[in-house]
Structures are given as C-alpha cells and as structure tokens.
Write a protein that holds these residues in place. Structure first.
Motif, PDB file in Angstrom:
ATOM      1  N   VAL A  76      35.077  50.748 -58.639  1.00 30.90           N
ATOM      2  CA  VAL A  76      35.940  50.512 -57.470  1.00 30.90           C
ATOM      3  C   VAL A  76      35.144  50.672 -56.178  1.00 30.90           C
ATOM      4  O   VAL A  76      35.276  49.871 -55.241  1.00 30.90           O
ATOM      5  CB  VAL A  76      37.137  51.476 -57.496  1.00 30.90           C
ATOM      6  N   LEU A  77      34.303  51.704 -56.127  1.00 24.43           N
ATOM      7  CA  LEU A  77      33.524  51.954 -54.919  1.00 24.43           C
ATOM      8  C   LEU A  77      32.582  50.789 -54.613  1.00 24.43           C
ATOM      9  O   LEU A  77      32.500  50.331 -53.460  1.00 24.43           O
ATOM     10  CB  LEU A  77      32.723  53.246 -55.075  1.00 24.43           C
ATOM     11  N   ARG A  78      31.885  50.292 -55.611  1.00 19.96           N
ATOM     12  CA  ARG A  78      30.947  49.189 -55.380  1.00 19.96           C
ATOM     13  C   ARG A  78      31.664  47.908 -54.986  1.00 19.96           C
ATOM     14  O   ARG A  78      31.182  47.153 -54.136  1.00 19.96           O
ATOM     15  CB  ARG A  78      30.098  48.973 -56.633  1.00 19.96           C
ATOM     16  N   ARG A  79      32.826  47.680 -55.585  1.00 25.08           N
ATOM     17  CA  ARG A  79      33.607  46.502 -55.198  1.00 25.08           C
ATOM     18  C   ARG A  79      34.032  46.615 -53.733  1.00 25.08           C
ATOM     19  O   ARG A  79      34.004  45.636 -52.983  1.00 25.08           O
ATOM     20  CB  ARG A  79      34.829  46.387 -56.106  1.00 25.08           C
ATOM     21  N   TRP A  80      34.420  47.822 -53.330  1.00 24.55           N
ATOM     22  CA  TRP A  80      34.818  48.079 -51.934  1.00 24.55           C
ATOM     23  C   TRP A  80      33.636  47.876 -50.991  1.00 24.55           C
ATOM     24  O   TRP A  80      33.775  47.278 -49.925  1.00 24.55           O
ATOM     25  CB  TRP A  80      35.353  49.497 -51.851  1.00 24.55           C
ATOM     26  N   LEU A  81      32.457  48.337 -51.375  1.00 21.06           N
ATOM     27  CA  LEU A  81      31.271  48.181 -50.541  1.00 21.06           C
ATOM     28  C   LEU A  81      30.833  46.721 -50.455  1.00 21.06           C
ATOM     29  O   LEU A  81      30.431  46.246 -49.389  1.00 21.06           O
ATOM     30  CB  LEU A  81      30.132  49.046 -51.088  1.00 21.06           C
ATOM     31  N   ARG A  82      30.906  46.009 -51.572  1.00 22.93           N
ATOM     32  CA  ARG A  82      30.551  44.583 -51.543  1.00 22.93           C
ATOM     33  C   ARG A  82      31.495  43.795 -50.636  1.00 22.93           C
ATOM     34  O   ARG A  82      31.095  42.783 -50.050  1.00 22.93           O
ATOM     35  CB  ARG A  82      30.589  43.992 -52.961  1.00 22.93           C
ATOM     36  N   GLY A  83      32.726  44.282 -50.510  1.00 20.21           N
ATOM     37  CA  GLY A  83      33.701  43.623 -49.646  1.00 20.21           C
ATOM     38  C   GLY A  83      33.643  44.081 -48.203  1.00 20.21           C
ATOM     39  O   GLY A  83      34.576  43.813 -47.432  1.00 20.21           O
ATOM     40  N   GLY A  84      32.566  44.776 -47.839  1.00 25.46           N
ATOM     41  CA  GLY A  84      32.426  45.229 -46.458  1.00 25.46           C
ATOM     42  C   GLY A  84      33.241  46.454 -46.129  1.00 25.46           C
ATOM     43  O   GLY A  84      33.597  46.681 -44.969  1.00 25.46           O
ATOM     44  N   ALA A  85      33.593  47.253 -47.149  1.00 25.17           N
ATOM     45  CA  ALA A  85      34.357  48.494 -46.954  1.00 25.17           C
ATOM     46  C   ALA A  85      35.748  48.212 -46.383  1.00 25.17           C
ATOM     47  O   ALA A  85      36.241  48.940 -45.524  1.00 25.17           O
ATOM     48  CB  ALA A  85      33.592  49.478 -46.066  1.00 25.17           C
ATOM     49  N   GLN A  86      36.374  47.157 -46.887  1.00 27.16           N
ATOM     50  CA  GLN A  86      37.723  46.799 -46.456  1.00 27.16           C
ATOM     51  C   GLN A  86      38.721  47.125 -47.570  1.00 27.16           C
ATOM     52  O   GLN A  86      38.398  47.072 -48.744  1.00 27.16           O
ATOM     53  CB  GLN A  86      37.795  45.298 -46.125  1.00 27.16           C
ATOM     54  N   GLY A  87      39.948  47.460 -47.173  1.00 28.57           N
ATOM     55  CA  GLY A  87      40.992  47.725 -48.151  1.00 28.57           C
ATOM     56  C   GLY A  87      41.206  49.211 -48.380  1.00 28.57           C
ATOM     57  O   GLY A  87      40.444  50.056 -47.904  1.00 28.57           O
ATOM     58  N   ASP A  88      42.274  49.518 -49.112  1.00 29.09           N
ATOM     59  CA  ASP A  88      42.664  50.906 -49.391  1.00 29.09           C
ATOM     60  C   ASP A  88      41.881  51.411 -50.601  1.00 29.09           C
ATOM     61  O   ASP A  88      42.285  51.204 -51.749  1.00 29.09           O
ATOM     62  CB  ASP A  88      44.167  50.978 -49.645  1.00 29.09           C
ATOM     63  N   LEU A  89      40.784  52.076 -50.347  1.00 32.71           N
ATOM     64  CA  LEU A  89      39.900  52.533 -51.419  1.00 32.71           C
ATOM     65  C   LEU A  89      40.601  53.542 -52.327  1.00 32.71           C
ATOM     66  O   LEU A  89      40.480  53.477 -53.549  1.00 32.71           O
ATOM     67  CB  LEU A  89      38.633  53.152 -50.813  1.00 32.71           C
ATOM     68  N   GLU A  90      41.337  54.472 -51.756  1.00 35.15           N
ATOM     69  CA  GLU A  90      41.969  55.512 -52.570  1.00 35.15           C
ATOM     70  C   GLU A  90      43.035  54.932 -53.494  1.00 35.15           C
ATOM     71  O   GLU A  90      43.157  55.343 -54.652  1.00 35.15           O
ATOM     72  CB  GLU A  90      42.564  56.597 -51.682  1.00 35.15           C
ATOM     73  N   ALA A  91      43.812  53.972 -53.006  1.00 36.94           N
ATOM     74  CA  ALA A  91      44.830  53.341 -53.856  1.00 36.94           C
ATOM     75  C   ALA A  91      44.178  52.600 -55.020  1.00 36.94           C
ATOM     76  O   ALA A  91      44.674  52.628 -56.150  1.00 36.94           O
ATOM     77  CB  ALA A  91      45.685  52.385 -53.021  1.00 36.94           C
ATOM     78  N   GLN A  92      43.069  51.934 -54.757  1.00 40.28           N
ATOM     79  CA  GLN A  92      42.347  51.233 -55.824  1.00 40.28           C
ATOM     80  C   GLN A  92      41.815  52.220 -56.858  1.00 40.28           C
ATOM     81  O   GLN A  92      41.837  51.952 -58.065  1.00 40.28           O
ATOM     82  CB  GLN A  92      41.204  50.419 -55.222  1.00 40.28           C
ATOM     83  N   LEU A  93      41.350  53.363 -56.383  1.00 32.50           N
ATOM     84  CA  LEU A  93      40.855  54.394 -57.300  1.00 32.50           C
ATOM     85  C   LEU A  93      41.984  54.934 -58.167  1.00 32.50           C
ATOM     86  O   LEU A  93      41.813  55.135 -59.375  1.00 32.50           O
ATOM     87  CB  LEU A  93      40.218  55.538 -56.507  1.00 32.50           C
ATOM     88  N   ASP A  94      43.127  55.196 -57.562  1.00 30.25           N
ATOM     89  CA  ASP A  94      44.250  55.736 -58.326  1.00 30.25           C
ATOM     90  C   ASP A  94      44.658  54.780 -59.442  1.00 30.25           C
ATOM     91  O   ASP A  94      45.006  55.214 -60.548  1.00 30.25           O
ATOM     92  CB  ASP A  94      45.439  55.994 -57.391  1.00 30.25           C
ATOM     93  N   HIS A  95      44.620  53.479 -59.177  1.00 28.05           N
ATOM     94  CA  HIS A  95      44.934  52.497 -60.218  1.00 28.05           C
ATOM     95  C   HIS A  95      43.914  52.570 -61.357  1.00 28.05           C
ATOM     96  O   HIS A  95      44.279  52.555 -62.544  1.00 28.05           O
ATOM     97  CB  HIS A  95      44.950  51.094 -59.622  1.00 28.05           C
ATOM     98  N   ALA A  96      42.637  52.668 -61.006  1.00 23.16           N
ATOM     99  CA  ALA A  96      41.586  52.756 -62.028  1.00 23.16           C
ATOM    100  C   ALA A  96      41.713  54.043 -62.838  1.00 23.16           C
ATOM    101  O   ALA A  96      41.542  54.041 -64.063  1.00 23.16           O
ATOM    102  CB  ALA A  96      40.214  52.688 -61.368  1.00 23.16           C
ATOM    103  N   PHE A  97      42.036  55.147 -62.176  1.00 27.89           N
ATOM    104  CA  PHE A  97      42.168  56.427 -62.875  1.00 27.89           C
ATOM    105  C   PHE A  97      43.369  56.412 -63.824  1.00 27.89           C
ATOM    106  O   PHE A  97      43.344  57.074 -64.863  1.00 27.89           O
ATOM    107  CB  PHE A  97      42.308  57.562 -61.872  1.00 27.89           C
ATOM    108  N   ALA A  98      44.422  55.677 -63.479  1.00 26.19           N
ATOM    109  CA  ALA A  98      45.576  55.577 -64.365  1.00 26.19           C
ATOM    110  C   ALA A  98      45.177  54.936 -65.695  1.00 26.19           C
ATOM    111  O   ALA A  98      45.656  55.331 -66.762  1.00 26.19           O
ATOM    112  CB  ALA A  98      46.689  54.770 -63.696  1.00 26.19           C
ATOM    113  N   ILE A  99      44.278  53.966 -65.630  1.00 22.31           N
ATOM    114  CA  ILE A  99      43.784  53.322 -66.850  1.00 22.31           C
ATOM    115  C   ILE A  99      42.985  54.318 -67.693  1.00 22.31           C
ATOM    116  O   ILE A  99      43.122  54.371 -68.923  1.00 22.31           O
ATOM    117  CB  ILE A  99      42.924  52.097 -66.489  1.00 22.31           C
ATOM    118  N   VAL A 100      42.170  55.133 -67.031  1.00 24.03           N
ATOM    119  CA  VAL A 100      41.385  56.139 -67.755  1.00 24.03           C
ATOM    120  C   VAL A 100      42.306  57.152 -68.417  1.00 24.03           C
ATOM    121  O   VAL A 100      42.111  57.527 -69.579  1.00 24.03           O
ATOM    122  CB  VAL A 100      40.410  56.846 -66.794  1.00 24.03           C
TER     123      VAL A 100
END
Length: 284
Positions: free
Chosen positions: A206-230
């Motif tokens: 999630v972090l690298r995708r956020w950085l590739r996108g120029g650090a745009q978007g809600d990083l924490e919300a994206q992380l929470d979605h990924a952690f739910a899968i884990v």
C-alpha cells in the motif's frame, strides 16, 4: 575561638533523610531531570540525522549517488566528517534517518497493547508507525522512494530495515497463539513468521502504491483495507492471548463432551484446514 559550622543549604522542597541521603522528592526530581535530558538528547540526535539525510538526498539528486562522498554530505550539512560517522556508518544508511526511532515506537505499541487485543491488530497498529513516518513528509518520501528504485545499495538498505520490523513482529506473535485453535507445536514459528511477513508486505504494498501515485489519497484507509485481508487469512490461528482460551467454541465443545468431525483434503494448506474447522465449530 572556633566558628560555628554552617549548615548545608537544602533546595526548597527537598528533604534530607537520616544519614544525609536525599529524600523521595529529591530522588524523583533527579530521575525527572535525567529523563528530560535523555529526551532532549534524543531529539537533538534525530534533528541532526534528518539534517544529514536532507543533505545526502540533495546531493544524490543533483550529483548522483555514486559521485557523492561522505565529506560532501557533511560539508553540505555544515558539520565535520566525524559528526556524520557518529550518526551513520555509510552514505546509504543516511537516506533512512528515522527507522531506528520508528522501530522503538513500534515496539512501544506492542509493549503497551491491551491484554485482550487481538495480537494481529496490535501488530497492524505497530507498523502504522512506519506509515506515519513516511506520511509526515510526503515530498521527501516520494523522492526517497525514487532514489531507492534507482540505486541498488539504497534498495538493499531498505530491505534490511524491513527485516528488522518483521523480526520484531514475529517475536511478538510467537507469544500469542490461541491454544484452542492450535496447530502442531512445531508450526508456531512458521505461522508467526508468515503472519508478521504478511502484515509487513501488506503495509509495503500500500505504501509503495501511495508513493508511486505522488503521495495522494487516504493512506491509512488503504492500509486498514489491506490489514482486514491479512486478519481474515491468519486471524484463526492467532488469538487474543491464552487466558481467554476456555471461552472459545472448541473449549466449550470439550467441556460438554461434544465430538466434532470435519473433512479436508490431505494436501490442503494448513490455514485452509484451520478455516474449515473454525467454520464447523461456529455452526455447533
């Protein structure tokens, strides 16, 4: 004629116990002074590390990594060469000034976790300290990401940093297996390491995708979605601590003398077998 002895001056609020030893208040004041001094020293150290890292990134971007020397980094930061080596062992290490302190903060999250919090949730909260480190300076983080993609030595340094977090989380998870849904004892280290690696991998993806996108978007919300899968994948094998194990469906079945029969392929992955058992237990 002898002069009378002068009494020692005692600071206001301090007390002297028998034998001349400082009282509890004086001892407390001394501890607080030491603690405040340690915090100031840590803050000054981090400030200098960040200053050196900014100088290194500036030179890497303008001259290139290979052409930049430690002497040039120190000079750009306005310090001596020996000051650089008090903080970093090499120029590639200077690109990541915050990881040592972030690792300490992540460990602090684990140490302060509520007793009955699911340990995977605790680990996910711990690694968010890394996310906050990057999110605190988005522009710097984007440039650092670009450099690590271009310079193999920096990429290797980043990988070494990731491994430190994985070891921290693996050690933590090893102590938090739910015996009621337990696997063979030899699987404990494997499950802990795989689960810790999954949390770190989800975070980094999630972090690298956020950085590739120029650090745009809600990083924490994206992380929470990924952690739910884990959690969905690994949560059945790691519970909220041993004390609560008798409250699980398996413990209840044992207490009532019930028998559970479930069917799974002999070649099925361990986590798939455990999910099948968990599903059957819930139905009972």
């Amino acid at each position: 004629m002898s002069q009378p002895a002068k009494s020692a001056r005692v600071p206001r609020g301090a007390t002297i116990e028998s034998g001349g030893a400082p009282g509890p208040k004086a001892a407390k004041d001394r501890r607080e002074t030491v603690s405040a001094g340690a915090r100031r020293a840590a803050a000054q150290r981090l400030t200098m590390r960040r200053k050196l890292a900014a100088a290194a990134m500036e030179l890497f971007a303008s001259k290139g990594y290979e052409a930049t020397t430690v002497d040039e980094i120190a000079a750009t930061a306005g310090v001596a060469r020996r000051t650089f080596f008090r903080h970093f062992r090499s120029k590639e290490e200077a690109i990541f000034p915050d990881h040592d302190d972030t690792l300490v903060r992540a460990a602090g999250v684990l140490d302060a976790a509520p007793p009955h919090e699911n340990p995977l949730d605790t680990v996910c909260r711990g690694i968010k300290e890394v996310m906050r480190m990057y999110a605190a300076s988005p522009a710097v983080s984007v440039e650092r990401y670009r450099l690590t993609r271009e310079v193999p030595a920096l990429r290797e340094r980043e990988i070494a940093s990731v491994a430190r977090y994985e070891r921290l989380f693996t050690r933590y998870l090893l102590g938090h297996f739910d015996e009621a849904a337990h696997h063979a004892g030899d699987d404990d280290p494997l499950l802990a390491e795989v689960a810790a690696s999954a949390v770190v991998t989800a975070h980094n993806h999630v972090l690298r995708r956020w950085l590739r996108g120029g650090a745009q978007g809600d990083l924490e919300a994206q992380l929470d979605h990924a952690f739910a899968i884990v959690r969905e994948t690994f949560g059945t094998g790691i519970g909220a601590g041993r004390p609560a194990q008798e409250e699980t469906p398996a413990a209840s079945a044992r207490a009532q003398g019930e028998v559970l029969v479930t069917v799974a392929r002999t070649d099925a992955p361990l986590d798939e077998v455990m999910r099948a058992i968990e599903k059957a237990l819930k139905k009972t």
